[in-house]
Design a protein around this motif. Sequence first.
Motif, PDB file in Angstrom:
ATOM      1  N   GLU A   1      57.148 -27.601  12.843  1.00  0.00           N
ATOM      2  CA  GLU A   1      57.000 -26.153  13.028  1.00  0.00           C
ATOM      3  C   GLU A   1      58.279 -25.409  12.653  1.00  0.00           C
ATOM      4  O   GLU A   1      58.829 -24.615  13.423  1.00  0.00           O
TER       5      GLU A   1
ATOM      6  N   ASP B   1      60.849 -22.769  11.042  1.00  0.00           N
ATOM      7  CA  ASP B   1      60.817 -21.335  10.788  1.00  0.00           C
ATOM      8  C   ASP B   1      61.237 -21.008   9.360  1.00  0.00           C
ATOM      9  O   ASP B   1      60.917 -19.935   8.855  1.00  0.00           O
TER      10      ASP B   1
ATOM     11  N   PRO C   1      54.222 -30.957   9.425  1.00  0.00           N
ATOM     12  CA  PRO C   1      53.816 -29.696  10.066  1.00  0.00           C
ATOM     13  C   PRO C   1      54.157 -29.645  11.544  1.00  0.00           C
ATOM     14  O   PRO C   1      54.337 -28.549  12.108  1.00  0.00           O
ATOM     15  N   ASN C   2      54.258 -30.818  12.185  1.00  0.00           N
ATOM     16  CA  ASN C   2      54.574 -30.841  13.610  1.00  0.00           C
ATOM     17  C   ASN C   2      55.985 -30.353  13.909  1.00  0.00           C
ATOM     18  O   ASN C   2      56.317 -30.047  15.058  1.00  0.00           O
TER      19      ASN C   2
END
Length: 377
Positions: free
Chosen positions: A266, A268, A263-264
């Motif tokens: 991020e 798109d 998740p780090n």
Amino acid sequence: MRWFEFQCQLLACLVLGAVNQLSADQPNIVVLFADDAGYADFGYQTGLIGKWHLGYPESYHPNQRGYDHFYGLLQGSRSYYPYAKPSKDRVIRHNDRFTPESGYITDRLGDAACEFIEKNKDASFYLFVSFTAPHGPLEPRKGSYDEQRIKHITHAARRAYAGLIVALDDNVGKILSTIENNGLNDNTMVIFTNDNGGPGGKDSTSNYPLKGFKGSLDEGGIRVPWAMSWPGVIKAGSVINTPVITLDILPTIFEAAGKSIDPNWELDGSSLLPLFGASERRFPDRPLYWRRSGIEGPIAMRDQEWKLINQRSSRRSQPELYNLATDIAEANNVAGKYPGIVSQLQTKLDAWESELVSPLWGPGSPGFVEKQKKNSK
């Protein structure tokens, strides 16, 4: 599992210029497959065949950015025929070694891709084939067979452009045959796409019925072909109408490999597996965004059937709204008819742009703006 990705180049990247660079401290799809990135269990051989166009200094070269094997050029294009004295950025390199000038470039790249597959057929691999075709110059392959296939085209520039496509098509077919002949079909995902629409202006391409061309944020600039093959997962001949973007490639192949996305990161993009029926998750309803040349350049977004675009060519420029479900040519601006939808989309677009940084080079960057001011005096 193997991943094989084509990128057919309809001219250069949307980020133009001789300093296109991928920041050396940013991990990319290939680095994440590398043993030293903490994913040693992937065990993939990684290869890039073709154009790079992401930086000329040595620290930006493909072998420094995660590729085990590189056969291609640092520039975005070159002559399709041998140079007498090629520049260091247009010579075909085999890793860090310059290769002799010979043959037709599209054929050389196709042959190199087939050789990589043959060599790694017993291993897992990620291969990115980035042909220079059909980027200019318009130099079709010489020979009666190709000439017979394009002779019906009366427009000289379009006939030459078609010649580039014929050679490209032959080599894509040759690569796919190599995959099949080595029994790799059922365990290989193939993606074919490109980075922008036809260039326009020289009458060698047509994006009809789409409006715009390479470099614009109209549909003719950003809507591109995308074809995938993954036998046993993707049904042959199926069509997916959900808008997707190349940002989706990384999460797609990670999920296909059974790996999780940190998740780090991020990201798109979103994994496409739900669209193939290969995941129980629902593919997200999401807007897609584009911007070029910083806060003064064009900006656009698509949310379901609606597209909002502002060319920002002057202070008087206003957002335009199109319903792509009924108006793929972007011929009927309905912003005045649906002000509420314009307001909703503009709020999303402003929020997205507020998270972006200014370009570090090229149009929209501080240095570029200052250079323009000096040149205008």
